[in-house]
Write an enzyme that holds these catalytic residues in place. Structure first.
Site, PDB file in Angstrom:
ATOM      1  N   CYS A 117       0.820  -1.220   0.000  1.00  0.00           N
ATOM      2  CA  CYS A 117       0.000   0.000   0.000  1.00  0.00           C
ATOM      3  C   CYS A 117       0.853   1.270   0.000  1.00  0.00           C
ATOM      4  O   CYS A 117       0.315   2.361  -0.171  1.00  0.00           O
ATOM      5  CB  CYS A 117      -0.939  -0.005   1.200  1.00  0.00           C
ATOM      6  SG  CYS A 117      -2.005  -1.455   1.230  1.00  0.00           S
ATOM      7  N   HIS A 257      -2.754   6.898   3.242  1.00  0.00           N
ATOM      8  CA  HIS A 257      -3.282   5.634   2.723  1.00  0.00           C
ATOM      9  C   HIS A 257      -4.615   5.367   3.412  1.00  0.00           C
ATOM     10  O   HIS A 257      -4.732   5.475   4.639  1.00  0.00           O
ATOM     11  CB  HIS A 257      -2.276   4.516   2.999  1.00  0.00           C
ATOM     12  CG  HIS A 257      -2.826   3.155   2.733  1.00  0.00           C
ATOM     13  ND1 HIS A 257      -3.521   2.859   1.581  1.00  0.00           N
ATOM     14  CD2 HIS A 257      -2.819   2.009   3.477  1.00  0.00           C
ATOM     15  CE1 HIS A 257      -3.917   1.590   1.624  1.00  0.00           C
ATOM     16  NE2 HIS A 257      -3.495   1.057   2.767  1.00  0.00           N
ATOM     17  N   ASN A 287     -10.116  -0.001   1.267  1.00  0.00           N
ATOM     18  CA  ASN A 287      -8.663   0.026   1.093  1.00  0.00           C
ATOM     19  C   ASN A 287      -8.333  -0.465  -0.317  1.00  0.00           C
ATOM     20  O   ASN A 287      -8.466  -1.649  -0.603  1.00  0.00           O
ATOM     21  CB  ASN A 287      -8.024  -0.876   2.153  1.00  0.00           C
ATOM     22  CG  ASN A 287      -6.514  -0.965   2.019  1.00  0.00           C
ATOM     23  OD1 ASN A 287      -5.942  -0.494   1.036  1.00  0.00           O
ATOM     24  ND2 ASN A 287      -5.874  -1.572   3.003  1.00  0.00           N
TER      25      ASN A 287
HETATM   26  N1  ACO Z   1     -17.521  -8.580  11.334  1.00  0.00           N
HETATM   27  C1  ACO Z   1     -17.805  -8.870  12.630  1.00  0.00           C
HETATM   28  N2  ACO Z   1     -16.854  -9.237  13.515  1.00  0.00           N
HETATM   29  C2  ACO Z   1     -15.573  -9.299  13.060  1.00  0.00           C
HETATM   30  C3  ACO Z   1     -15.232  -9.024  11.732  1.00  0.00           C
HETATM   31  C4  ACO Z   1     -16.258  -8.657  10.862  1.00  0.00           C
HETATM   32  N3  ACO Z   1     -16.033  -8.337   9.559  1.00  0.00           N
HETATM   33  N4  ACO Z   1     -13.902  -9.180  11.601  1.00  0.00           N
HETATM   34  C5  ACO Z   1     -13.416  -9.531  12.795  1.00  0.00           C
HETATM   35  N5  ACO Z   1     -14.435  -9.630  13.685  1.00  0.00           N
HETATM   36  C6  ACO Z   1     -14.382  -9.969  15.100  1.00  0.00           C
HETATM   37  C7  ACO Z   1     -13.175 -10.784  15.453  1.00  0.00           C
HETATM   38  O1  ACO Z   1     -13.404 -12.147  15.199  1.00  0.00           O
HETATM   39  C8  ACO Z   1     -13.017 -10.474  16.915  1.00  0.00           C
HETATM   40  O2  ACO Z   1     -13.933 -11.274  17.628  1.00  0.00           O
HETATM   41  P1  ACO Z   1     -13.491 -11.940  19.030  1.00  0.00           P
HETATM   42  O3  ACO Z   1     -13.208 -10.771  19.937  1.00  0.00           O
HETATM   43  O4  ACO Z   1     -14.708 -12.732  19.405  1.00  0.00           O
HETATM   44  O5  ACO Z   1     -12.279 -12.757  18.720  1.00  0.00           O
HETATM   45  C9  ACO Z   1     -13.494  -9.031  17.057  1.00  0.00           C
HETATM   46  O6  ACO Z   1     -14.257  -8.772  15.858  1.00  0.00           O
HETATM   47  C10 ACO Z   1     -12.375  -8.028  17.158  1.00  0.00           C
HETATM   48  O7  ACO Z   1     -11.428  -8.298  16.145  1.00  0.00           O
HETATM   49  P2  ACO Z   1     -10.126  -7.424  16.001  1.00  0.00           P
HETATM   50  O8  ACO Z   1      -9.283  -7.994  14.907  1.00  0.00           O
HETATM   51  O9  ACO Z   1      -9.486  -7.194  17.329  1.00  0.00           O
HETATM   52  O10 ACO Z   1     -10.766  -6.039  15.517  1.00  0.00           O
HETATM   53  P3  ACO Z   1     -10.027  -4.683  15.268  1.00  0.00           P
HETATM   54  O11 ACO Z   1     -10.682  -3.624  16.033  1.00  0.00           O
HETATM   55  O12 ACO Z   1      -8.530  -4.807  15.358  1.00  0.00           O
HETATM   56  O13 ACO Z   1     -10.376  -4.413  13.737  1.00  0.00           O
HETATM   57  C11 ACO Z   1      -9.360  -4.550  11.585  1.00  0.00           C
HETATM   58  C12 ACO Z   1      -9.931  -5.315  12.757  1.00  0.00           C
HETATM   59  C13 ACO Z   1     -10.441  -3.650  11.021  1.00  0.00           C
HETATM   60  C14 ACO Z   1      -8.870  -5.529  10.537  1.00  0.00           C
HETATM   61  C15 ACO Z   1      -8.189  -3.670  12.078  1.00  0.00           C
HETATM   62  O14 ACO Z   1      -7.302  -4.432  12.840  1.00  0.00           O
HETATM   63  C16 ACO Z   1      -7.431  -3.024  10.966  1.00  0.00           C
HETATM   64  O15 ACO Z   1      -7.945  -2.156  10.278  1.00  0.00           O
HETATM   65  N6  ACO Z   1      -6.135  -3.387  10.810  1.00  0.00           N
HETATM   66  C17 ACO Z   1      -5.316  -2.795   9.799  1.00  0.00           C
HETATM   67  C18 ACO Z   1      -5.573  -3.364   8.458  1.00  0.00           C
HETATM   68  C19 ACO Z   1      -4.772  -2.604   7.427  1.00  0.00           C
HETATM   69  O16 ACO Z   1      -4.607  -1.422   7.553  1.00  0.00           O
HETATM   70  N7  ACO Z   1      -4.234  -3.228   6.430  1.00  0.00           N
HETATM   71  C20 ACO Z   1      -3.449  -2.422   5.521  1.00  0.00           C
HETATM   72  C21 ACO Z   1      -2.660  -3.119   4.683  1.00  0.00           C
HETATM   73  S1  ACO Z   1      -3.536  -3.940   3.430  1.00  0.00           S
HETATM   74  C22 ACO Z   1      -2.423  -4.303   2.195  1.00  0.00           C
HETATM   75  O17 ACO Z   1      -1.277  -3.945   2.223  1.00  0.00           O
HETATM   76  C23 ACO Z   1      -2.929  -5.141   1.105  1.00  0.00           C
END
Ligand code: ACO
Length: 338
Positions: A117, A257, A287
């Site tokens: 990214c 980004h 994204n």
């Molecule tokens: N819907 C409902 N629940 C979900 C979903 C969903 N789509 N996805 C995950 N959950 C659940 C999980 O299973 C977890 O449940 P649990 O507590 O029972 O285990 C809970 O939600 C919390 O999950 P987390 O992963 O802790 O949620 P978080 O607040 O961290 O959000 C996210 C997740 C949105 C992926 C976040 O971590 C994020 O944005 N990370 C960065 C991603 C990114 O920027 N990537 C960039 C690079 S991409 C590239 O280079 C191609």
């Protein structure tokens, strides 16, 4: 990385997203998720998904043609094509070569750049040096990705995040005092495991087994990438600004980004930049990887958010791990003079 012999900036901008819209409501029908979860955790409401016949080079070429039209140039005026992508049409040849043929450019050099990214920011950095030294006059820098093709549509933790698109910038000479002021790039393969596509390369070639185990899709440790993303965007922005004697207070528009609104907000808070100086359109496009910064900047300019003389910072982070920022003093003058 400052002090190029001549001022180099962006003289044309364009972007292209596929027509098909995938909403959070659509995703509710595909995986165990809710619109509320996606909106509050990511800020995303909808994203664009490429049609079956559309590949990265198609979106890239369309964005490039719009950027050239914006610059008042023909495809034959381009001297070099650089495509930042992690979803090339195929492993080889480079998507840049396909774009060159598609838009009707001369037989100019082109290559792909893999920096996740951060790819567009890397591409601007490379392209600007090549114009700055006088080797080339006009360089087309494109960020383009069709992440929907490497997204596991059964994995709710990743499939809600991504969208497809392309953005392009034509780099060329600009009036002295404007254009790129500084660049800061970084990379650390120690974090390669946090975000990758495990199979299909030379380490794990494609087999029925790798396909069966969903190893041709994005794997990500979201929490770790989140923390890294905030840190990397803050550090890269401060480093790039410091190289040209500026501070976050001088930023008129930060174009980060577009991974997650919470990452952007957290970075802006740490940089002490008011949110009205941070451009975000992740709600509409999700994204789009290497395409997110140029799509956002193109929209910002069309909405009149980019004023003459404004200090603009582009900043990204992504797979690698990679990160980078560039500082640009904006000038519309090259467009008007043409
Ligand atoms: N819907 C409902 N629940 C979900 C979903 C969903 N789509 N996805 C995950 N959950 C659940 C999980 O299973 C977890 O449940 P649990 O507590 O029972 O285990 C809970 O939600 C919390 O999950 P987390 O992963 O802790 O949620 P978080 O607040 O961290 O959000 C996210 C997740 C949105 C992926 C976040 O971590 C994020 O944005 N990370 C960065 C991603 C990114 O920027 N990537 C960039 C690079 S991409 C590239 O280079 C191609």
């Amino acid at each position: 990385m400052t002090g190029n012999p001549r001022a180099v900036g962006i003289i044309g901008l364009g972007s292209c997203v596929p027509e098909r819209v995938l909403t959070n409501a659509d995703l509710e029908r595909m995986v165990d998720t809710t619109d509320e979860w996606i909106r509050t955790r990511t800020g995303i409401r909808e994203r664009r998904i490429a049609a079956d016949h559309e590949a990265t080079s198609d979106l890239a070429a369309a964005a490039a043609q719009r950027a050239l039209a914006d610059a008042g140039l023909a495809a034959t005026d381009v001297d070099l094509i650089l495509v930042a992508t992690l979803t090339p049409d195929m492993a080889f040849p480079a998507t840049a070569n396909l774009v060159q043929h598609h838009i009707g450019a001369r037989a100019v050099p082109g290559f792909d750049l893999s920096a996740g990214c951060s790819g567009f920011v890397y591409g601007l950095t490379v392209g600007a040096q090549l114009v700055g030294t006088g080797l080339y006059q006009r360089v087309l820098v494109i960020g383009a990705d069709v992440l929907s093709r490497i997204t596991d549509w059964t994995d709710r933790s990743t499939c809600v995040l991504f969208g497809d698109g392309a953005g392009a910038a034509v780099l060329g000479s600009v009036p002295a005092g404007s254009g790129f002021l500084a660049f800061a790039l970084g990379g650390d393969g120690a974090g390669a495991e946090l975000l990758n596509l495990p199979a299909g390369g030379s380490r794990r070639p494609a087999t029925a087994d790798t396909v069966g185990h969903h190893l041709h899709f994005i794997r990500m440790q979201g929490n770790e990438v989140f923390k890294f993303g905030v840190r990397a965007m803050v550090d890269a922005t401060i480093e790039a600004l410091g190289k040209c004697g500026l501070t976050p207070r001088d930023i008129d528009l930060l174009v980060p980004h577009q991974a997650n609104i919470r990452i952007m907000d957290a970075a802006a808070r740490r940089l002490e930049i008011p949110l009205d100086r941070v451009f975000a359109n992740v709600d509409r496009f999700g994204n789009t990887s290497a395409a997110s910064v140029p799509i956002a900047f193109d929209q910002a300019r069309r909405e009149g958010r980019v004023k003459e003389g404004a200090i603009i910072v582009f900043v990204g982070f992504g797979a690698g791990l990679t990160w980078g920022a560039t500082v640009l003093r904006w000038s519309e003058a090259p467009w008007k003079d043409r």
